[in-house]
Design an enzyme around this catalytic site. Sequence first.
Site, PDB file in Angstrom:
ATOM      1  N   PRO A 185       0.918  -1.414   0.012  1.00 63.02           N
ATOM      2  CA  PRO A 185      -0.098   0.046   0.019  1.00 63.02           C
ATOM      3  C   PRO A 185       0.886   1.208   0.095  1.00 63.02           C
ATOM      4  O   PRO A 185       1.692   1.507   0.791  1.00 63.02           O
ATOM      5  CB  PRO A 185      -0.837  -0.168   1.228  1.00 63.02           C
ATOM      6  CG  PRO A 185      -0.658  -1.819   1.729  1.00 63.02           C
ATOM      7  CD  PRO A 185       0.717  -1.800   1.079  1.00 63.02           C
ATOM      8  N   GLU A 186       0.611   1.906  -0.938  1.00 61.90           N
ATOM      9  CA  GLU A 186       1.202   3.273  -0.845  1.00 61.90           C
ATOM     10  C   GLU A 186       0.091   4.334  -0.890  1.00 61.90           C
ATOM     11  O   GLU A 186      -0.953   4.041  -0.497  1.00 61.90           O
ATOM     12  CB  GLU A 186       2.169   3.510  -2.363  1.00 61.90           C
ATOM     13  CG  GLU A 186       3.157   2.438  -2.535  1.00 61.90           C
ATOM     14  CD  GLU A 186       3.979   2.486  -3.842  1.00 61.90           C
ATOM     15  OE1 GLU A 186       4.050   3.762  -4.359  1.00 61.90           O
ATOM     16  OE2 GLU A 186       4.531   1.716  -4.351  1.00 61.90           O
ATOM     17  N   LYS A 231       1.766   7.208   3.994  1.00 57.54           N
ATOM     18  CA  LYS A 231       1.145   5.898   3.900  1.00 57.54           C
ATOM     19  C   LYS A 231       0.555   5.628   5.386  1.00 57.54           C
ATOM     20  O   LYS A 231       0.048   4.483   5.470  1.00 57.54           O
ATOM     21  CB  LYS A 231       2.183   4.987   3.625  1.00 57.54           C
ATOM     22  CG  LYS A 231       3.090   5.169   2.248  1.00 57.54           C
ATOM     23  CD  LYS A 231       4.156   4.375   2.140  1.00 57.54           C
ATOM     24  CE  LYS A 231       4.961   4.825   0.659  1.00 57.54           C
ATOM     25  NZ  LYS A 231       6.294   4.110   0.767  1.00 57.54           N
ATOM     26  N   ARG A 270       2.575 -10.742   6.298  1.00 61.25           N
ATOM     27  CA  ARG A 270       4.237 -10.612   6.723  1.00 61.25           C
ATOM     28  C   ARG A 270       4.200  -9.967   8.128  1.00 61.25           C
ATOM     29  O   ARG A 270       5.481  -9.791   8.622  1.00 61.25           O
ATOM     30  CB  ARG A 270       4.859  -9.998   5.784  1.00 61.25           C
ATOM     31  CG  ARG A 270       5.173 -11.258   4.656  1.00 61.25           C
ATOM     32  CD  ARG A 270       5.599 -10.702   3.055  1.00 61.25           C
ATOM     33  NE  ARG A 270       6.769  -9.874   3.225  1.00 61.25           N
ATOM     34  CZ  ARG A 270       7.391  -9.399   2.124  1.00 61.25           C
ATOM     35  NH1 ARG A 270       6.759  -9.543   1.206  1.00 61.25           N
ATOM     36  NH2 ARG A 270       8.420  -8.820   2.554  1.00 61.25           N
ATOM     37  N   ARG A 301      16.505  -1.552  -3.916  1.00 62.47           N
ATOM     38  CA  ARG A 301      15.130  -1.532  -4.144  1.00 62.47           C
ATOM     39  C   ARG A 301      15.104  -1.769  -5.967  1.00 62.47           C
ATOM     40  O   ARG A 301      15.676  -1.256  -6.558  1.00 62.47           O
ATOM     41  CB  ARG A 301      14.482  -0.439  -3.793  1.00 62.47           C
ATOM     42  CG  ARG A 301      14.222  -0.080  -2.384  1.00 62.47           C
ATOM     43  CD  ARG A 301      13.186  -1.175  -1.755  1.00 62.47           C
ATOM     44  NE  ARG A 301      13.314  -1.173  -0.352  1.00 62.47           N
ATOM     45  CZ  ARG A 301      13.958  -1.971   0.357  1.00 62.47           C
ATOM     46  NH1 ARG A 301      14.755  -3.143  -0.138  1.00 62.47           N
ATOM     47  NH2 ARG A 301      13.878  -1.818   1.674  1.00 62.47           N
TER      48      ARG A 301
END
Length: 278
Positions: free
Chosen positions: A9-10, A66, A117, A265
Amino acid sequence: MSYTSSTMPELPEVETIKHELSPQIVGRSFTSVIVFDCKIMSGISTAELRRQLIGQAVCGIARRGKYLLFNLSGGQSLVMHLRMTGTLLLNPEALDRHVRAVFGFSNGVQLAFQDQRRLGLIRLVEDAEAVTAKLGPEPLDQSFTPRLLAELLKKRHIPVKAALLDQSIIAGIGNMYADEALFAARIHPLRKADALSTREIATLCHAIRHILRTAIAAEGASVNTYVTPQGHLGSAQFHFKVAHKLGDPCPGCGRPIMRIPVRGRGSYFCPCCQPITS
DNA sequence: CTTGGGACCTGGCTGC
DNA sequence: TGCAGCCAGGTCCCAA
Protein backbone atom coordinates in the site's frame (compact mmCIF):
# COMPACT_ATOMS: atom_id res chain seq x y z
CA MET A 1 5.05 -11.53 -18.11
CA SER A 2 3.99 -12.33 -14.60
CA TYR A 3 4.13 -10.13 -11.59
CA THR A 4 6.94 -11.33 -9.38
CA SER A 5 6.36 -9.34 -6.25
CA SER A 6 3.52 -8.05 -4.18
CA THR A 7 2.23 -4.53 -4.27
CA MET A 8 2.34 -2.73 -1.03
CA PRO A 9 0.00 0.00 0.00
CA GLU A 10 1.30 3.37 -1.05
CA LEU A 11 -0.48 6.71 -1.02
CA PRO A 12 -3.26 5.82 -3.51
CA GLU A 13 -4.05 2.56 -1.72
CA VAL A 14 -4.18 4.18 1.71
CA GLU A 15 -6.29 7.02 0.32
CA THR A 16 -8.72 4.47 -1.13
CA ILE A 17 -8.90 2.67 2.21
CA LYS A 18 -9.63 5.96 3.97
CA HIS A 19 -12.36 6.74 1.46
CA GLU A 20 -14.09 3.39 1.93
CA LEU A 21 -13.76 3.27 5.71
CA SER A 22 -14.92 6.79 6.50
CA PRO A 23 -18.67 6.41 5.81
CA GLN A 24 -18.74 3.15 7.76
CA ILE A 25 -16.75 4.18 10.79
CA VAL A 26 -16.65 7.94 11.32
CA GLY A 27 -19.05 8.90 14.10
CA ARG A 28 -19.14 5.36 15.49
CA SER A 29 -17.53 4.21 18.69
CA PHE A 30 -15.46 1.15 19.47
CA THR A 31 -17.40 -1.66 21.11
CA SER A 32 -14.84 -4.46 20.91
CA VAL A 33 -11.15 -4.98 20.33
CA ILE A 34 -9.61 -8.38 19.64
CA VAL A 35 -5.89 -8.77 19.09
CA PHE A 36 -4.66 -12.07 17.70
CA ASP A 37 -1.05 -11.03 17.27
CA CYS A 38 0.24 -8.60 19.85
CA LYS A 39 3.38 -7.97 17.80
CA ILE A 40 1.27 -5.70 15.58
CA MET A 41 0.59 -3.42 18.55
CA SER A 42 3.45 -1.29 19.56
CA GLY A 43 4.02 -0.67 23.25
CA ILE A 44 0.58 -1.38 24.66
CA SER A 45 -1.08 -4.48 26.06
CA THR A 46 -4.33 -5.72 24.59
CA ALA A 47 -6.08 -5.10 27.89
CA GLU A 48 -4.90 -1.52 28.03
CA LEU A 49 -5.76 -0.93 24.38
CA ARG A 50 -9.24 -2.28 24.99
CA ARG A 51 -9.65 -0.16 28.11
CA GLN A 52 -8.64 2.98 26.25
CA LEU A 53 -10.51 2.40 22.98
CA ILE A 54 -13.87 0.98 23.94
CA GLY A 55 -16.45 3.74 24.18
CA GLN A 56 -14.35 6.23 22.22
CA ALA A 57 -15.79 7.47 18.94
CA VAL A 58 -13.90 7.93 15.69
CA CYS A 59 -14.20 11.64 14.83
CA GLY A 60 -12.45 11.33 11.52
CA ILE A 61 -10.08 9.24 9.44
CA ALA A 62 -7.12 10.94 7.85
CA ARG A 63 -4.20 9.89 5.73
CA ARG A 64 -0.70 11.28 6.03
CA GLY A 65 1.85 9.71 3.71
CA LYS A 66 1.19 5.99 4.02
CA TYR A 67 -0.20 6.31 7.54
CA LEU A 68 -3.89 5.95 8.29
CA LEU A 69 -4.97 8.02 11.29
CA PHE A 70 -8.16 7.38 13.23
CA ASN A 71 -8.79 10.52 15.24
CA LEU A 72 -10.63 9.69 18.44
CA SER A 73 -13.13 11.62 20.50
CA GLY A 74 -10.80 11.61 23.49
CA GLY A 75 -8.07 13.38 21.53
CA GLN A 76 -5.91 10.35 20.92
CA SER A 77 -5.23 8.80 17.53
CA LEU A 78 -5.13 5.19 16.46
CA VAL A 79 -2.37 5.09 13.89
CA MET A 80 -2.02 2.28 11.38
CA HIS A 81 0.73 1.54 8.88
CA LEU A 82 0.18 -1.36 6.50
CA ARG A 83 3.82 -1.68 5.43
CA MET A 84 4.12 -4.46 2.85
CA THR A 85 1.14 -6.76 3.05
CA GLY A 86 -1.30 -5.15 5.45
CA THR A 87 -4.95 -4.85 4.45
CA LEU A 88 -8.01 -3.54 6.22
CA LEU A 89 -11.23 -5.43 5.63
CA LEU A 90 -14.79 -4.43 6.48
CA ASN A 91 -17.05 -7.17 7.80
CA PRO A 92 -15.00 -10.12 6.55
CA GLU A 93 -17.09 -13.25 6.09
CA ALA A 94 -14.40 -15.48 7.52
CA LEU A 95 -11.25 -14.62 9.38
CA ASP A 96 -8.14 -15.50 7.44
CA ARG A 97 -5.30 -16.84 9.54
CA HIS A 98 -3.39 -13.64 8.82
CA VAL A 99 -5.92 -11.45 10.60
CA ARG A 100 -4.01 -9.76 13.44
CA ALA A 101 -6.75 -7.68 15.06
CA VAL A 102 -10.48 -7.02 14.76
CA PHE A 103 -12.24 -3.86 15.87
CA GLY A 104 -15.99 -3.77 16.42
CA PHE A 105 -18.07 -0.57 16.17
CA SER A 106 -21.38 0.65 17.56
CA ASN A 107 -23.13 0.22 14.20
CA GLY A 108 -22.15 -3.44 14.06
CA VAL A 109 -19.33 -2.92 11.58
CA GLN A 110 -16.27 -5.10 12.06
CA LEU A 111 -12.87 -3.94 10.84
CA ALA A 112 -10.13 -6.56 10.46
CA PHE A 113 -6.44 -5.76 10.19
CA GLN A 114 -4.92 -8.55 8.12
CA ASP A 115 -1.19 -8.79 7.47
CA GLN A 116 0.55 -11.78 5.96
CA ARG A 117 4.06 -10.67 6.76
CA ARG A 118 3.49 -9.08 10.14
CA LEU A 119 5.38 -5.90 9.34
CA GLY A 120 2.35 -3.64 9.76
CA LEU A 121 1.86 -1.51 12.84
CA ILE A 122 -0.97 -0.21 14.97
CA ARG A 123 -0.23 2.40 17.62
CA LEU A 124 -2.38 4.37 20.00
CA VAL A 125 -0.83 7.79 20.47
CA GLU A 126 -1.73 10.96 22.32
CA ASP A 127 -0.79 13.10 19.36
CA ALA A 128 -0.66 11.91 15.76
CA GLU A 129 1.72 14.75 15.04
CA ALA A 130 4.41 12.82 16.90
CA VAL A 131 4.19 10.13 14.21
CA THR A 132 3.77 12.32 11.16
CA ALA A 133 6.14 15.16 12.02
CA LYS A 134 9.04 13.46 10.29
CA LEU A 135 7.21 13.20 6.98
CA GLY A 136 7.81 15.44 4.01
CA PRO A 137 5.03 17.27 2.18
CA GLU A 138 1.99 15.63 0.62
CA PRO A 139 2.49 15.40 -3.15
CA LEU A 140 -1.21 16.00 -3.84
CA ASP A 141 -1.39 19.21 -1.80
CA GLN A 142 -1.78 22.40 -3.77
CA SER A 143 1.47 23.56 -2.26
CA PHE A 144 3.39 20.74 -3.95
CA THR A 145 4.70 22.77 -6.86
CA PRO A 146 7.73 22.41 -9.13
CA ARG A 147 9.32 25.14 -7.05
CA LEU A 148 8.82 23.16 -3.85
CA LEU A 149 10.06 19.93 -5.44
CA ALA A 150 13.16 21.75 -6.68
CA GLU A 151 13.74 23.02 -3.16
CA LEU A 152 13.42 19.50 -1.75
CA LEU A 153 15.78 17.94 -4.27
CA LYS A 154 18.44 20.55 -4.79
CA LYS A 155 20.67 19.60 -1.87
CA ARG A 156 20.25 15.87 -2.26
CA HIS A 157 23.20 14.21 -3.91
CA ILE A 158 21.43 10.86 -4.05
CA PRO A 159 19.69 8.94 -6.84
CA VAL A 160 16.39 10.64 -7.64
CA LYS A 161 14.65 7.30 -7.11
CA ALA A 162 16.01 7.18 -3.55
CA ALA A 163 14.82 10.74 -2.98
CA LEU A 164 11.29 9.89 -4.12
CA LEU A 165 11.21 6.93 -1.73
CA ASP A 166 12.48 8.94 1.24
CA GLN A 167 9.34 9.71 3.26
CA SER A 168 11.03 12.65 4.96
CA ILE A 169 11.45 14.32 1.55
CA ILE A 170 8.02 13.50 0.07
CA ALA A 171 5.36 11.50 1.89
CA GLY A 172 3.48 8.60 0.37
CA ILE A 173 5.41 7.51 -2.72
CA GLY A 174 6.60 3.90 -2.76
CA ASN A 175 8.51 1.74 -5.16
CA MET A 176 5.85 1.28 -7.86
CA TYR A 177 4.71 4.87 -8.19
CA ALA A 178 8.26 6.17 -8.03
CA ASP A 179 9.12 4.04 -11.06
CA GLU A 180 5.99 5.13 -12.91
CA ALA A 181 6.62 8.81 -12.21
CA LEU A 182 10.24 8.61 -13.34
CA PHE A 183 9.21 6.86 -16.54
CA ALA A 184 6.54 9.47 -17.24
CA ALA A 185 9.15 12.19 -16.73
CA ARG A 186 11.75 10.27 -18.76
CA ILE A 187 14.27 10.44 -15.94
CA HIS A 188 16.69 7.61 -15.19
CA PRO A 189 16.28 6.39 -11.58
CA LEU A 190 20.00 6.76 -10.90
CA ARG A 191 20.20 10.40 -11.93
CA LYS A 192 21.29 12.48 -8.96
CA ALA A 193 18.47 14.47 -7.45
CA ASP A 194 20.56 17.63 -7.33
CA ALA A 195 21.47 17.33 -11.00
CA LEU A 196 17.97 17.54 -12.47
CA SER A 197 17.16 20.56 -14.59
CA THR A 198 14.36 22.94 -13.68
CA ARG A 199 12.42 21.61 -16.62
CA GLU A 200 12.91 17.99 -15.57
CA ILE A 201 11.78 18.80 -12.04
CA ALA A 202 8.65 20.49 -13.35
CA THR A 203 7.88 17.46 -15.51
CA LEU A 204 8.53 15.12 -12.59
CA CYS A 205 6.29 17.15 -10.30
CA HIS A 206 3.39 16.96 -12.72
CA ALA A 207 4.08 13.26 -13.36
CA ILE A 208 3.98 12.42 -9.65
CA ARG A 209 0.66 14.18 -9.19
CA HIS A 210 -0.85 12.72 -12.32
CA ILE A 211 0.26 9.15 -11.51
CA LEU A 212 -1.07 9.35 -7.95
CA ARG A 213 -4.39 10.91 -8.95
CA THR A 214 -4.91 8.34 -11.69
CA ALA A 215 -4.12 5.53 -9.24
CA ILE A 216 -6.59 6.87 -6.67
CA ALA A 217 -9.28 7.02 -9.36
CA ALA A 218 -8.49 3.34 -10.07
CA GLU A 219 -8.80 2.49 -6.34
CA GLY A 220 -5.12 1.62 -6.08
CA ALA A 221 -3.08 -1.18 -7.58
CA SER A 222 -3.79 -4.84 -6.85
CA VAL A 223 -0.81 -6.86 -7.92
CA ASN A 224 -1.01 -9.35 -5.12
CA THR A 225 -2.32 -8.79 -1.62
CA TYR A 226 -3.99 -5.40 -1.81
CA VAL A 227 -7.77 -5.22 -1.87
CA THR A 228 -9.97 -2.35 -0.74
CA PRO A 229 -11.77 -2.68 2.61
CA GLN A 230 -14.92 -3.69 0.69
CA GLY A 231 -12.92 -6.44 -0.98
CA HIS A 232 -12.61 -4.85 -4.44
CA LEU A 233 -9.49 -5.24 -6.49
CA GLY A 234 -7.86 -1.98 -7.51
CA SER A 235 -7.10 -1.47 -11.18
CA ALA A 236 -4.19 0.98 -11.15
CA GLN A 237 -1.80 -1.82 -12.15
CA PHE A 238 -3.44 -1.83 -15.59
CA HIS A 239 -2.11 1.68 -16.09
CA PHE A 240 1.46 0.70 -15.20
CA LYS A 241 3.95 1.20 -17.97
CA VAL A 242 7.14 -0.07 -16.32
CA ALA A 243 6.51 -1.13 -12.71
CA HIS A 244 6.84 -4.91 -12.38
CA LYS A 245 7.14 -5.25 -16.16
CA LEU A 246 10.61 -6.67 -16.61
CA GLY A 247 11.17 -7.64 -20.23
CA ASP A 248 7.89 -6.24 -21.50
CA PRO A 249 8.11 -3.83 -24.45
CA CYS A 250 8.36 -0.20 -23.43
CA PRO A 251 5.15 1.62 -24.43
CA GLY A 252 7.33 4.45 -25.71
CA CYS A 253 9.95 2.70 -27.84
CA GLY A 254 9.17 -1.01 -27.76
CA ARG A 255 12.46 -2.03 -26.26
CA PRO A 256 12.42 -4.26 -23.19
CA ILE A 257 11.90 -2.79 -19.74
CA MET A 258 14.89 -3.35 -17.48
CA ARG A 259 15.27 -3.71 -13.76
CA ILE A 260 18.19 -2.53 -11.68
CA PRO A 261 18.68 -2.20 -7.95
CA VAL A 262 18.67 1.34 -6.60
CA ARG A 263 19.48 1.43 -2.92
CA GLY A 264 18.52 -2.22 -2.76
CA ARG A 265 15.10 -1.65 -4.32
CA GLY A 266 14.08 -3.13 -7.63
CA SER A 267 13.69 -0.30 -10.12
CA TYR A 268 11.97 -0.79 -13.45
CA PHE A 269 12.71 1.61 -16.27
CA CYS A 270 13.37 1.96 -20.00
CA PRO A 271 17.07 2.59 -20.70
CA CYS A 272 16.16 4.14 -24.04
CA CYS A 273 13.42 6.53 -22.89
CA GLN A 274 15.14 7.28 -19.58
CA PRO A 275 18.80 7.71 -20.52
CA ILE A 276 21.34 8.18 -17.75
CA THR A 277 22.84 11.16 -19.57
CA SER A 278 20.78 14.23 -20.35
C1' DC B 1 25.58 15.00 4.90
C1' DT B 2 26.07 10.45 2.41
C1' DT B 3 26.40 5.14 1.51
C1' DG B 4 25.84 0.46 2.68
C1' DG B 5 24.35 -3.03 5.27
C1' DG B 6 21.25 -5.67 8.39
C1' DA B 7 16.94 -6.40 10.67
C1' DC B 8 12.11 -7.35 10.55
C1' DC B 9 8.69 -10.99 8.07
C1' DT B 10 6.61 -14.89 5.27
C1' DG B 11 4.96 -16.79 0.94
C1' DG B 12 6.32 -17.76 -3.59
C1' DC B 13 9.73 -18.91 -6.51
C1' DT B 14 14.21 -21.16 -8.11
C1' DG B 15 17.42 -24.70 -8.34
C1' DC B 16 19.29 -28.93 -6.97
C1' DT C 1 8.53 -34.42 -5.07
C1' DG C 2 10.98 -32.12 -1.35
C1' DC C 3 13.54 -28.81 0.60
C1' DA C 4 16.99 -25.13 1.23
C1' DG C 5 17.73 -20.68 0.11
C1' DC C 6 16.71 -16.45 -2.10
C1' DC C 7 13.81 -12.58 -2.90
C1' DA C 8 10.23 -8.95 -2.47
C1' DG C 9 10.21 -3.96 -0.04
C1' DG C 10 8.57 0.01 3.94
C1' DT C 11 10.92 1.53 7.64
C1' DC C 12 14.24 1.83 11.17
C1' DC C 13 18.82 1.48 12.89
C1' DC C 14 23.76 1.16 12.92
C1' DA C 15 28.50 1.71 11.17
C1' DA C 16 31.67 3.98 8.20
